[in-house]
Write an enzyme that holds these catalytic residues in place. Structure first.
Site, mmCIF file in Angstrom:
data_model
loop_
_atom_site.group_PDB
_atom_site.id
_atom_site.type_symbol
_atom_site.label_atom_id
_atom_site.label_comp_id
_atom_site.label_asym_id
_atom_site.label_seq_id
_atom_site.Cartn_x
_atom_site.Cartn_y
_atom_site.Cartn_z
ATOM 1 N N TYR A 1 -11.043 39.466 -4.999
ATOM 2 C CA TYR A 1 -12.390 39.665 -4.446
ATOM 3 C C TYR A 1 -12.842 41.114 -4.547
ATOM 4 O O TYR A 1 -14.018 41.383 -4.682
ATOM 5 C CB TYR A 1 -12.423 39.239 -2.970
ATOM 6 C CG TYR A 1 -12.683 37.773 -2.763
ATOM 7 C CD1 TYR A 1 -11.781 36.824 -3.211
ATOM 8 C CD2 TYR A 1 -13.830 37.336 -2.103
ATOM 9 C CE1 TYR A 1 -12.006 35.477 -3.011
ATOM 10 C CE2 TYR A 1 -14.059 35.991 -1.904
ATOM 11 C CZ TYR A 1 -13.149 35.070 -2.346
ATOM 12 O OH TYR A 1 -13.382 33.742 -2.146
ATOM 13 N N LYS B 1 2.579 32.147 -5.477
ATOM 14 C CA LYS B 1 2.631 31.591 -6.843
ATOM 15 C C LYS B 1 3.523 32.517 -7.652
ATOM 16 O O LYS B 1 3.140 33.068 -8.683
ATOM 17 C CB LYS B 1 1.200 31.510 -7.401
ATOM 18 C CG LYS B 1 1.083 30.864 -8.773
ATOM 19 C CD LYS B 1 1.206 29.346 -8.759
ATOM 20 C CE LYS B 1 1.202 28.795 -10.177
ATOM 21 N NZ LYS B 1 1.444 27.331 -10.219
ATOM 22 N N ASP C 1 -0.035 25.478 -5.302
ATOM 23 C CA ASP C 1 -0.508 24.164 -5.757
ATOM 24 C C ASP C 1 0.191 23.046 -4.983
ATOM 25 O O ASP C 1 -0.434 22.059 -4.579
ATOM 26 C CB ASP C 1 -0.371 24.008 -7.285
ATOM 27 C CG ASP C 1 0.991 24.429 -7.832
ATOM 28 O OD1 ASP C 1 1.816 24.949 -7.050
ATOM 29 O OD2 ASP C 1 1.217 24.239 -9.043
ATOM 30 N N ASP D 1 -9.196 31.240 0.369
ATOM 31 C CA ASP D 1 -10.535 30.691 0.215
ATOM 32 C C ASP D 1 -10.450 29.207 -0.134
ATOM 33 O O ASP D 1 -11.116 28.368 0.471
ATOM 34 C CB ASP D 1 -11.303 31.452 -0.872
ATOM 35 C CG ASP D 1 -12.709 30.924 -1.048
ATOM 36 O OD1 ASP D 1 -13.383 30.705 -0.017
ATOM 37 O OD2 ASP D 1 -13.136 30.708 -2.201
ATOM 38 N N ASP E 1 -10.817 25.590 2.522
ATOM 39 C CA ASP E 1 -11.798 24.513 2.319
ATOM 40 C C ASP E 1 -11.108 23.153 2.211
ATOM 41 O O ASP E 1 -11.640 22.137 2.668
ATOM 42 C CB ASP E 1 -12.655 24.763 1.065
ATOM 43 C CG ASP E 1 -13.918 25.566 1.379
ATOM 44 O OD1 ASP E 1 -13.883 26.391 2.318
ATOM 45 O OD2 ASP E 1 -14.951 25.363 0.693
#
Ligand code: IPM
Ligand code: MN
Length: 364
Positions: A146, A196, A228, A252, A256
């Site tokens: 970001y 990751k 994942d 982020d 969601d």
């Protein structure tokens, strides 16, 4: 009488109507606690750009600098309206990210909380979520992709290209992971560190720091999960999770997904915590398509007030009362029409009726 000054940024779309209900709840808390809240409204977001020429106006910065905490509605415009604004002034890049940076609100708390009274909203099979879901996702909020360096241009072959960088130093990682260990200790003492490291070097460093810090928290059960796989696990067995910690971009996306398993992003409040100052906002966007219709549920905004009372003002008891009041309203079978009602059995009420009922529940 104790007094707290709160900057109120209504934002765009459904922002003002959600803020109105949140303020009703604040006023109700005021009259029962004897704590005074001085509310300073200031423009912020896409509407601010059209009214003042800036999406984070200087006047708003001054109000925010001077307050004890910031309560912020969702921001953002429809794609059509966004395109009328220079890219760097669009509310996400021009207002929201600068707000996070200005107060260095590095620790983003996103409760994925589904108490029994809300269970009918979840799209997951009831046998997988019996008793509810209670997760806190902790997202690093001021680093990573970001805020990394960006460049774009044309290659020697004349192809347009873009480059964005993901950068963390060890102190940034340590700070957020420490927040997560402390939070886990206050709860069920299970911490999932999301990474990751099979691909990203940033996750290799992340894991090194996590292992180092774990030495100081032998009482916390630490688990490592690849991002994942974490997405799948959240859908298949969300009850295994207590506290989850992750870098900005992962947070982020997974938060969601958290809203998805609750049944709506409208059930996602959040706290963005800095050392000096914190701000509070729903995790979702401004939903321009339903703005002004009085159908948006104010849970995420009222929940953000509850988080503010707890984290900025030490009013833990009042915060708990707000959560309970909202549970009571849902428990009595009420909802707004933006939330899922699979069996068509719920009593549909408006945004402001929902706020009124939360206030009555608080007062009873
Ligand atoms: C969020 C939002 C923001 C983000 C957008 C509006 C820039 O999606 O708070 O999750 O990506 O952080
Ligand atoms: Mn998001």
């Amino acid at each position: 009488m104790p007094k707290h000054t709160i900057a109120v940024l209504e934002g765009d779309g459904i922002g003002p109507e959600l803020i109105r209900e949140a303020v009703k709840v604040l006023r109700a808390i005021e009259s029962r606690s004897g704590v005074h809240f001085d509310l300073q409204y200031a423009p912020f977001g896409g509407r601010a750009y059209f009214d003042t020429g800036a999406s984070f106006p200087e006047e708003t910065k001054a109000v925010c600098d001077a307050c004890d905490a910031i309560l912020k509605g969702p921001i953002g415009l429809s794609l059509e309206d966004s395109r009328k604004i220079p890219v760097e002034e669009q509310p996400e890049r021009g207002a929201l990210l600068p707000l996070r940076q200005r107060y260095h609100t590095y620790a983003n708390f996103r409760p994925v909380y589904l108490p029994p009274e809300l269970i009918h909203f979840s799209p997951l099979r009831p046998d997988r979520i019996q008793g509810g879901i209670d997760i806190i996702m902790i997202r690093e909020l001021v680093g990573g992709l970001y805020f990394g360096e960006k460049e774009h241009g044309e290659t020697q072959e004349g192809l347009r290209y873009v480059k964005e960088t993901l950068e963390y130093d060890e102190s940034e990682i340590r700070n957020i992971v420490q927040v997560a260990f402390e939070e886990a200790r206050k709860r069920r003492s299970i911490l999932h560190s999301v990474h990751k490291s099979n691909v990203l070097m940033s996750s290799v460093l992340w894991n090194d720091i996590v292992f180092e810090l774990a030495q100081h928290y032998p009482d916390v059960q630490l688990k490592h999960i690849i991002v994942d796989a974490a997405a799948a696990a959240l859908v298949l067995n969300p009850q295994q999770f207590d506290v989850m910690v992750m870098e900005n971009m992962f947070g982020d996306i997974l938060s969601d997904l958290g809203g998805g398993i609750l049944g709506s992003l409208g059930l996602m409040p959040s706290a963005c915590v800095g050392i000096q100052k914190s701000y509070y906002e729903p995790s979702h966007g401004s939903a321009p398509d339903i703005a002004g219709k009085g159908i948006a549920n104010p849970y995420s905004m009222i929940g953000s007030v509850a988080l503010m009372l707890e984290k900025s003002f030490g009013m833990e008891e009042e915060s708990r009362q707000i959560w309970n009041a909202m549970r009571q309203v849902f428990g009595a079978g009420f909802t707004t029409s933006d939330l899922r009602d699979p069996e068509g059995k719920l009593k549909i009420i408006s945004t402001s009726d929902f706020g009124d009922r939360v206030v009555s529940a608080l007062q009873s």
